[in-house]
Scaffold this active site. Structure first.
Site, PDB file in Angstrom:
ATOM      1  CB  SER A 296      -0.952   0.005   1.200  1.00  0.00           C
ATOM      2  OG  SER A 296      -2.063  -0.808   0.941  1.00  0.00           O
TER       3      SER A 296
ATOM      4  CE  LYS B 169      -4.729   1.757  -0.447  1.00  0.00           C
ATOM      5  NZ  LYS B 169      -4.154   0.406  -0.450  1.00  0.00           N
TER       6      LYS B 169
ATOM      7  CB  SER C 176      -4.314   1.047   3.937  1.00  0.00           C
ATOM      8  OG  SER C 176      -3.422   0.929   2.865  1.00  0.00           O
TER       9      SER C 176
END
Length: 396
Positions: A85, A88, A143
């Site tokens: 993640s 992101k 997340s």
């Protein structure tokens, strides 16, 4: 905090001094490797400072000054690994400014239909209307892949968003990054590097909204009607969860986990008017290790790192006038037996030093050959998989 974009004269001189040309044929080509030729080498890279943490097991890490872009120390900075993640951050760099934070959006079933099984979720439900601000809180704090997919559909769909993220990575000169999905979930060929993740964080922190979201500890999230529930940031150095203390001066940025990638984290902290960035990827241990490694490297940067001479540089985006660089040639990186030991970087005529030099020479020769063929190349193709198998699993 001072702006993170200004390139100091010391940074330029330091990067020039960091280059160690092996031959007339390779020195010019090596200078174009993104971030500097030393970052293309395997093993620990540090100059003029000792005291590096002794128990670092991560497959890759990097410490940089946010303002100048100087890379103070690194280990296999361009090794291509699954980002989880932390990707992101690139998603936010690409999409964040497209929608006003007060804009409202009613989620449909179609917006949530393509979320990978096993994803971490913030708890978005079809039929509920959310503000853009709440969706970004879902991205940064929990997340949430559901929040990422809703914002991606608002942006025109997953495929369009992936293409825009890849274009953004190319502009930032994050040439180790290959985007397959916007959420960072495990997909074959989805790769980045400690160097690239640090570029994403540095770029993002220039934006006030990005900076505010990544530093938010808790928020109230819609549950339908007038009901809400509290969400907490999964960054343990920010919240002090799971037995960790909060890190003094931490301002973000993003953590990640998948069963394939293990733990990844990019953190930024400010002390005494100086902001440092640290990225840690794939430590051998699970749990708190990625945060403990990050805290130790930040501590080093705020103390010993003040005397370090740069071993590389975080380059500027092409759109901001950054000089075009070339990617480090894809290779399999051999991890050093004592990856984080400072002796690995400073030993005199040891066998490790010889091996490190040989590896660096091979990397530079490869870079020179590649550059002669593709001198005008601005973006990398899909990076090699680095031998890792992809896999699913709950991610955060």
């Amino acid at each position: 905090m001072r702006e993170c974009s200004r390139l100091s004269r010391r940074a330029v001189l330091g990067l020039t001094a960091a280059a160690l040309p092996l031959s007339t044929a390779t020195s010019a080509a090596a200078a174009t490797v993104v971030g500097g030729e030393r970052l293309a080498r395997t093993g620990v890279q540090v100059r003029g400072a000792g005291g590096l943490p002794k128990k670092l097991t991560a497959r890759s890490w990097l410490v940089a000054d946010c303002e100048s872009g100087e890379v103070l120390a690194a280990f296999d900075a361009h090794r291509r690994l699954a980002p989880a993640s932390t990707l992101k951050m690139l998603f936010a760099d690409t999409v964040l400014k497209k929608f006003d934070r007060a804009e409202r959006y009613k989620v449909t079933d179609a917006d949530l239909a393509d979320i990978p099984a096993g994803s971490s979720l913030v708890g978005i439900k079809p039929g509920i209307t959310y503000t853009v601000e709440q969706l970004w809180q879902g991205v940064f704090l929990r997340s949430g892949n559901d929040a990422v997919h809703v914002l991606s559909h608002m942006n025109g769909g997953i495929a369009k968003t992936v293409a825009e993220m890849q274009a953004k990575a190319a502009d930032l000169q994050a040439l180790d990054t290959h985007v397959v999905s916007p959420d960072g979930f495990d997909h074959k060929g989805q790769l980045s590097s400690a160097y690239d993740l640090t570029l994403f964080a540095r770029h993002g922190l220039k934006d006030p909204d990005f900076r505010a979201y990544c530093g938010t500890r808790t928020a109230d999230f819609p549950a339908g009607g007038k009901k809400t529930f509290q969400i907490q940031n999964t960054d343990r150095l920010l919240t002090g969860a799971w037995g960790l203390k909060t890190y003094d001066g931490l301002i973000g940025v993003k953590n990640g986990y998948t069963s394939h990638a293990g733990n990844t984290f990019t953190g930024a902290a400010t002390r005494g008017g100086r902001t440092l960035l640290v990225t840690v990827m794939h430590p051998d241990e699970g749990g708190n290790a990625v945060y403990e490694h990050t805290a130790a490297l930040l501590d080093w940067g705020f103390t010993h790192g003040r005397s370090a001479r740069p071993v590389g540089l975080l380059v500027e985006p092409l759109s901001a006038g950054g000089a075009s660089a070339t990617p480090v040639p894809a290779r399999k990186t051999v991890q050093a037996a004592a990856a984080g030991a400072p002796g690995s970087a400073s030993g005199g005529g040891s066998a490790w030093r010889i091996a490190e030099g040989a590896a660096g020479a091979l990397a530079l020769l490869g870079a020179g050959a590649w550059t002669l063929r593709r001198r005008r190349a601005r973006t990398a193709g899909a990076p090699a998989d680095d031998g890792a198998e992809t896999g699913g699993g709950r991610r955060r």
